[in-house]
Design an enzyme around this catalytic site. Structure first.
Site, mmCIF file in Angstrom:
data_model
loop_
_atom_site.group_PDB
_atom_site.id
_atom_site.type_symbol
_atom_site.label_atom_id
_atom_site.label_comp_id
_atom_site.label_asym_id
_atom_site.label_seq_id
_atom_site.Cartn_x
_atom_site.Cartn_y
_atom_site.Cartn_z
ATOM 1 N N HIS A 176 -31.413 39.799 -42.766
ATOM 2 C CA HIS A 176 -32.102 40.642 -43.908
ATOM 3 C C HIS A 176 -32.401 42.109 -43.387
ATOM 4 C CE1 HIS A 176 -34.352 37.152 -45.583
ATOM 5 N NE2 HIS A 176 -33.592 37.289 -46.227
ATOM 6 N N ARG A 319 -19.144 27.506 -60.150
ATOM 7 C CA ARG A 319 -18.961 26.916 -58.898
ATOM 8 C C ARG A 319 -20.101 24.825 -59.355
ATOM 9 N NH1 ARG A 319 -18.498 28.093 -53.316
ATOM 10 N NH2 ARG A 319 -20.487 28.078 -53.400
ATOM 11 N N ARG A 454 -16.691 28.962 -38.895
ATOM 12 C CA ARG A 454 -17.466 29.955 -40.088
ATOM 13 C C ARG A 454 -18.817 30.305 -39.385
ATOM 14 N NH1 ARG A 454 -17.727 29.091 -46.608
ATOM 15 N NH2 ARG A 454 -19.508 30.876 -46.107
ATOM 16 N N CYS A 491 -11.919 34.695 -53.735
ATOM 17 C CA CYS A 491 -13.864 35.173 -54.076
ATOM 18 C C CYS A 491 -14.442 34.852 -52.424
ATOM 19 C CB CYS A 491 -14.136 34.231 -54.812
ATOM 20 S SG CYS A 491 -13.981 32.069 -54.479
HETATM 21 C C1 PEP Z 1 -14.898 30.636 -49.707
HETATM 22 O O1 PEP Z 1 -15.216 29.610 -48.714
HETATM 23 O O2 PEP Z 1 -14.677 31.330 -49.226
HETATM 24 C C2 PEP Z 1 -16.028 31.028 -50.878
HETATM 25 C C3 PEP Z 1 -16.221 31.850 -51.967
HETATM 26 O O3 PEP Z 1 -16.881 29.506 -50.782
HETATM 27 P P1 PEP Z 1 -18.715 29.712 -49.976
HETATM 28 O O4 PEP Z 1 -18.663 31.302 -49.332
HETATM 29 O O5 PEP Z 1 -19.497 30.139 -50.690
HETATM 30 O O6 PEP Z 1 -18.580 28.359 -49.083
HETATM 31 MG MG MG Z 2 -16.904 28.009 -49.613
#
Ligand code: PEP
Ligand code: MG
Length: 558
Positions: A176, A319, A454, A491
């Site tokens: 944050h 989505r 990630r 995205c």
């Molecule tokens: C992605 O995986 O790049 C994505 C846009 O979806 P999220 O970050 O919500 O997994």
């Molecule tokens: Mg994703």
């Protein structure tokens, strides 16, 4: 870019209770002292939650929830009943909860430990009469603040007039504090390591937020260069914002839609002013979490309509629910998985719970064919790794009244898939004929391609979406999209970095979707891009050996 003089802020020793265990013989009195302090903190937070900035207001609403959380309250009550003072009990229990959250493997929850500590600090401030903010509000102008970490509480006392940059030894860009600093326009770098805390206060330094660097005692030439870069960036932002509501065309005249990513209803306030051409990714998880039952079709329609009424633009990409794995919801049986990101997530989970899938699809079909929204509703399927998954979604859609009407050529309903698993990129030519668009999720595509979790900071440097392996999968997806004549959007977070846009365009991406504050700068990057040069850049990047090499192609100036 922030230039100023270093000041080391030692937030923790100041704000934590002295550590001495104070005993008390009057638990009832101590409990009353605690309740009085809690009331004061509640009033303070309620006041802060009324502020104009929705992102900040939201943080303080979360803090109010933490303040009244049962775990916290019952823990403190029990400690007071065992004979400790209200201050010691607050110190002990909040520290325990902070530890507990810090040890959770999910980055999101781990970063929430800062919020718990923040609430604890506020309580302790009232219980021990310490003024926490004094240090921060009394900072001289042009200060570069160095700290282990800052809580949102600390951050609310920062003023951009006094603090020109922040370097944190710990913390992450999703905490944050980073959100707050971003909204205050203060450059911040984080996770720099504790060596910075040994730097003497008073030295001249530069926080370079672009490259994540802290430069101490730069020579006159370097300093001038940074001053000039700072001025240039400011001018660029001002200029970009002046044109953010105009369509973005490349130099060779190709229109590139720049959409916004939306994670919550609150995000819409920022989106409406950002100049976004539409919504390229509505992450619907917010509608499904923090509840005991899933939202009904009617509730979902109302939520999607609300979003559609607040947006400018014609395209609303929604989505389907992407939960599972590490993001549990209370009303679904919790399965324990040792590799949650490789587990029952996204479309896999929806296919195991057909009622959830059907209800969400029904709400979206209804939005497209029955509501007053006159734009295009794009349904986006997450975590696709098999062609059969798309067939199964199509089968469900076929059974929903209104779908055929909405989905005919020129209709207001489209279906697309996220390309975020390497299997989907490799099979993009098989998937393309089944759908109306692709959206590349580079965040997941990078983690799955490079086998680097990630949310694990230890492998964060491996998971760069600029890695040529990821770029090759993006190129492959774009080729399949081109063959089938469907748009290919991206995205993931990389789309929000304006310097990466020419590469994405050169690879064949036709639309992007980015966080609202990045819309203006990405549109400007579109206007600076030339198709031929971008394709040459992409060719070189596809032949590179590493993400670092690609980075150098994008930033030849270093
Ligand atoms: C992605 O995986 O790049 C994505 C846009 O979806 P999220 O970050 O919500 O997994
Ligand atoms: Mg994703």
């Amino acid at each position: 870019m922030g230039i100023g003089r270093l000041y080391t802020y030692t937030s923790l020793p100041n704000v934590t209770h002295s550590g001495a265990v104070e005993q008390s013989t009057a638990p009832q009195q101590e409990w009353q002292r605690y309740l009085d302090a809690r009331q004061k903190v509640d009033d303070e937070l309620a006041q802060l939650a009324k502020m104009d900035n929705p992102a900040l207001a939201d943080i303080f609403r979360v803090h109010q929830e933490i303040l009244h959380d049962r775990l916290l309250t019952e823990g403190i009550r029990a400690a007071i009943d065992r004979g400790t003072s209200a201050a010691t009990a607050t110190q002990q229990i909040t520290s325990e909860l902070v530890q507990l959250f810090q040890n959770l493997s999910d980055d999101y929850f781990a970063s929430r430990s800062v919020d718990i500590r923040d609430v604890g600090q506020r309580l302790l401030a009232h219980l021990s009469g310490v003024s926490l903010a004094r240090q921060l509000t009394a900072l001289p102008p042009n200060t570069i603040l160095l700290a282990e970490d800052l809580t949102p509480f600390d951050a609310t006392h920062l003023s951009p007039e006094r603090v020109t940059g922040i370097a944190l030894a710990a913390s992450t860009p999703t905490a944050h504090t980073a959100i707050l600093a971003r909204s205050l326009g203060i450059p911040l770098i984080c996770g720099v390591g504790s060596a910075i805390l040994r730097l003497p206060s008073g030295l001249l330094a530069v926080v370079d937020g672009l490259h994540g660097r802290l430069l101490v005692e730069p020579d006159a030439e370097l300093l001038t260069r940074y001053e000039q870069t700072g001025q240039r960036l400011l001018a660029l932002r001002i200029n970009a914002e002046a044109h953010s509501h105009t369509a973005a065309l490349t130099r060779d005249g190709r229109l590139v839609l720049v959409h916004a990513n939306v994670n919550s209803q609150e995000d819409m306030l920022q989106v409406a002013n950002s100049g976004a051409d539409g919504i390229g990714l509505l992450r619907t998880e917010y509608l499904f979490q923090e509840r005991t039952t899933p939202p009904t079709v009617t509730e979902q329609i109302a939520a999607y309509r609300l979003i559609s009424r607040q947006m400018a633009g014609e395209i609303l990409t929604v989505r389907l629910l992407d939960i599972g794995g590490d993001k549990p919801v209370r009303y679904l049986p919790q399965i324990s998985e040792s590799n949650p990101f490789l587990g029952v997530r996204g479309i896999r989970l929806l296919l195991q719970h057909p009622e959830l899938l059907r209800d969400q699809l029904q709400a979206l079909v209804s939005l497209a064919v029955k509501s007053s929204f006159s734009g295009l509703v794009r349904i986006l399927v997450p975590m696709v790794s098999k062609v059969a998954e798309v067939h199964r979604v199509l089968d469900v859609l076929d059974g929903i009244p209104g779908y055929r009407e909405g989905h005919r050529p020129g209709g207001r309903l489209q279906l697309g898939v996220m390309i975020e698993v390497p299997a989907a990129a490799l099979l993009a030519d098989r998937l393309a004929p089944l759908v109306d668009f692709f959206s590349i999720g580079s965040n997941d595509l990078a983690q799955y391609t490079l086998a680097a979790d990630r949310v694990n900071s230890a492998v964060a440097s491996l998971a760069s979406p600029l890695d040529p392996s990821v770029l090759r999968l993006i190129a492959m997806t774009c080729q399949a999209g081109q063959m089938a004549e469907i748009p290919v959007s991206i995205c993931g977070e990389m789309a929000g970095d304006p310097s990466i846009f020419p590469l994405l365009f050169g690879l064949g991406v036709t639309e992007v979707s980015v966080v609202a504050p990045a819309v203006a700068l990405v549109k400007e990057a579109v206007r600076q891009t030339d198709g031929d040069a971008a394709r040459r850049l992409a060719e070189r990047a596809l032949q590179a050996n590493s993400a670092q090499e690609v980075h150098r192609l994008l930033h030849p100036e270093g």
